[in-house]
Design a protein around this motif. Sequence first.
Motif, PDB file in Angstrom:
ATOM      1  N   PRO A 160     -67.232 -26.284 -26.971  1.00 23.24           N
ATOM      2  CA  PRO A 160     -66.950 -26.818 -25.638  1.00 23.24           C
ATOM      3  C   PRO A 160     -65.515 -27.328 -25.536  1.00 23.24           C
ATOM      4  O   PRO A 160     -65.001 -27.924 -26.474  1.00 23.24           O
ATOM      5  CB  PRO A 160     -67.931 -27.986 -25.495  1.00 23.24           C
ATOM      6  CG  PRO A 160     -68.979 -27.744 -26.521  1.00 23.24           C
ATOM      7  CD  PRO A 160     -68.331 -26.974 -27.627  1.00 23.24           C
ATOM      8  N   LYS A 216     -67.707 -27.799 -17.370  1.00 22.92           N
ATOM      9  CA  LYS A 216     -68.532 -28.762 -18.108  1.00 22.92           C
ATOM     10  C   LYS A 216     -70.022 -28.465 -17.996  1.00 22.92           C
ATOM     11  O   LYS A 216     -70.840 -29.325 -18.235  1.00 22.92           O
ATOM     12  CB  LYS A 216     -68.252 -30.175 -17.591  1.00 22.92           C
ATOM     13  CG  LYS A 216     -66.870 -30.674 -17.941  1.00 22.92           C
ATOM     14  CD  LYS A 216     -66.714 -32.127 -17.579  1.00 22.92           C
ATOM     15  CE  LYS A 216     -65.349 -32.619 -18.011  1.00 22.92           C
ATOM     16  NZ  LYS A 216     -65.183 -34.034 -17.794  1.00 22.92           N
ATOM     17  N   VAL A 217     -70.376 -27.244 -17.649  1.00 22.59           N
ATOM     18  CA  VAL A 217     -71.783 -26.875 -17.522  1.00 22.59           C
ATOM     19  C   VAL A 217     -72.307 -26.501 -18.907  1.00 22.59           C
ATOM     20  O   VAL A 217     -71.827 -25.540 -19.519  1.00 22.59           O
ATOM     21  CB  VAL A 217     -71.960 -25.697 -16.536  1.00 22.59           C
ATOM     22  CG1 VAL A 217     -73.419 -25.283 -16.455  1.00 22.59           C
ATOM     23  CG2 VAL A 217     -71.416 -26.054 -15.168  1.00 22.59           C
ATOM     24  N   PRO A 218     -73.273 -27.240 -19.464  1.00 25.30           N
ATOM     25  CA  PRO A 218     -73.804 -26.929 -20.797  1.00 25.30           C
ATOM     26  C   PRO A 218     -74.412 -25.528 -20.838  1.00 25.30           C
ATOM     27  O   PRO A 218     -75.022 -25.068 -19.874  1.00 25.30           O
ATOM     28  CB  PRO A 218     -74.881 -27.989 -21.016  1.00 25.30           C
ATOM     29  CG  PRO A 218     -74.546 -29.085 -20.067  1.00 25.30           C
ATOM     30  CD  PRO A 218     -73.901 -28.420 -18.884  1.00 25.30           C
ATOM     31  N   GLU A 235     -70.375 -24.252 -23.371  1.00 25.94           N
ATOM     32  CA  GLU A 235     -70.276 -24.437 -21.924  1.00 25.94           C
ATOM     33  C   GLU A 235     -70.162 -23.085 -21.242  1.00 25.94           C
ATOM     34  O   GLU A 235     -69.775 -22.097 -21.860  1.00 25.94           O
ATOM     35  CB  GLU A 235     -69.042 -25.279 -21.582  1.00 25.94           C
ATOM     36  CG  GLU A 235     -69.123 -26.684 -22.110  1.00 25.94           C
ATOM     37  CD  GLU A 235     -67.806 -27.435 -22.031  1.00 25.94           C
ATOM     38  OE1 GLU A 235     -67.878 -28.672 -22.027  1.00 25.94           O
ATOM     39  OE2 GLU A 235     -66.736 -26.808 -21.991  1.00 25.94           O
ATOM     40  N   GLU A 236     -70.513 -23.089 -19.959  1.00 22.60           N
ATOM     41  CA  GLU A 236     -70.305 -21.920 -19.122  1.00 22.60           C
ATOM     42  C   GLU A 236     -69.437 -22.361 -17.952  1.00 22.60           C
ATOM     43  O   GLU A 236     -69.690 -23.383 -17.331  1.00 22.60           O
ATOM     44  CB  GLU A 236     -71.628 -21.376 -18.594  1.00 22.60           C
ATOM     45  CG  GLU A 236     -71.441 -20.179 -17.681  1.00 22.60           C
ATOM     46  CD  GLU A 236     -72.752 -19.633 -17.159  1.00 22.60           C
ATOM     47  OE1 GLU A 236     -72.929 -18.411 -17.216  1.00 22.60           O
ATOM     48  OE2 GLU A 236     -73.589 -20.435 -16.715  1.00 22.60           O
ATOM     49  N   CYS A 237     -68.413 -21.587 -17.688  1.00 22.68           N
ATOM     50  CA  CYS A 237     -67.541 -21.920 -16.570  1.00 22.68           C
ATOM     51  C   CYS A 237     -68.283 -21.629 -15.268  1.00 22.68           C
ATOM     52  O   CYS A 237     -68.755 -20.509 -15.061  1.00 22.68           O
ATOM     53  CB  CYS A 237     -66.256 -21.100 -16.634  1.00 22.68           C
ATOM     54  SG  CYS A 237     -65.162 -21.405 -15.227  1.00 22.68           S
ATOM     55  N   LYS A 294     -68.397 -17.766 -21.028  1.00 20.61           N
ATOM     56  CA  LYS A 294     -69.126 -18.605 -21.982  1.00 20.61           C
ATOM     57  C   LYS A 294     -68.104 -19.153 -22.979  1.00 20.61           C
ATOM     58  O   LYS A 294     -67.281 -18.402 -23.510  1.00 20.61           O
ATOM     59  CB  LYS A 294     -70.187 -17.810 -22.723  1.00 20.61           C
ATOM     60  CG  LYS A 294     -71.142 -17.015 -21.830  1.00 20.61           C
ATOM     61  CD  LYS A 294     -71.872 -17.844 -20.826  1.00 20.61           C
ATOM     62  CE  LYS A 294     -72.910 -17.062 -20.051  1.00 20.61           C
ATOM     63  NZ  LYS A 294     -72.401 -16.292 -18.920  1.00 20.61           N
ATOM     64  N   CYS A 298     -61.855 -24.114 -18.866  1.00 18.16           N
ATOM     65  CA  CYS A 298     -62.103 -22.703 -19.151  1.00 18.16           C
ATOM     66  C   CYS A 298     -60.823 -22.024 -19.634  1.00 18.16           C
ATOM     67  O   CYS A 298     -59.794 -22.100 -18.968  1.00 18.16           O
ATOM     68  CB  CYS A 298     -62.617 -22.012 -17.898  1.00 18.16           C
ATOM     69  SG  CYS A 298     -62.884 -20.242 -18.129  1.00 18.16           S
ATOM     70  N   ASP A 306     -64.190 -28.180 -22.005  1.00 28.74           N
ATOM     71  CA  ASP A 306     -64.092 -28.819 -20.693  1.00 28.74           C
ATOM     72  C   ASP A 306     -63.148 -28.097 -19.732  1.00 28.74           C
ATOM     73  O   ASP A 306     -63.175 -28.348 -18.545  1.00 28.74           O
ATOM     74  CB  ASP A 306     -63.685 -30.294 -20.779  1.00 28.74           C
ATOM     75  CG  ASP A 306     -64.735 -31.134 -21.499  1.00 28.74           C
ATOM     76  OD1 ASP A 306     -65.912 -30.719 -21.516  1.00 28.74           O
ATOM     77  OD2 ASP A 306     -64.386 -32.187 -22.029  1.00 28.74           O
TER      78      ASP A 306
END
Length: 141
Positions: free
Chosen positions: A31, A43-45, A19-21, A27, A35, A33
Amino acid sequence: MEVARFWRNKTQRYQLMGEECPHCKTKIFPPRDVCPACEKEAKVPFAFSGRGEVYSHSTIHTAPDGFERYTPYIVALVRLDEGPLVTAQLTDVHERDVKVGMRVEMVTRVLREDGERGMIVYGYKFRPAILEPRQSEGAAQ
């Protein structure tokens, strides 16, 4: 490993999906959920490149249950190019050739056979990098 959990973790195991915050751009792998840097929802893949370098390593001679037949094997902390530190087995390299700072790339390989039915579990390992990407697209050739 139960079949349901195997399929839930599939993208992490085969593609290094994390995920990326969206707030601080950290990064995250695996994952979570939330940061770890700013503690906001994340929750950004994010698909990691699968490239990095050996941060630390050790050779396992006495393995935990289920991994005995693979000994000795090398386990490393790999600093991904995008930042996270990942624990993984190294493959396609002799332990005497592993060095801190060595460039590596992710590959999908057999991790173990699981359970009485012998379900083969695949996942990521790292091997010495074969080809490095160009440093810059505008570089003279």
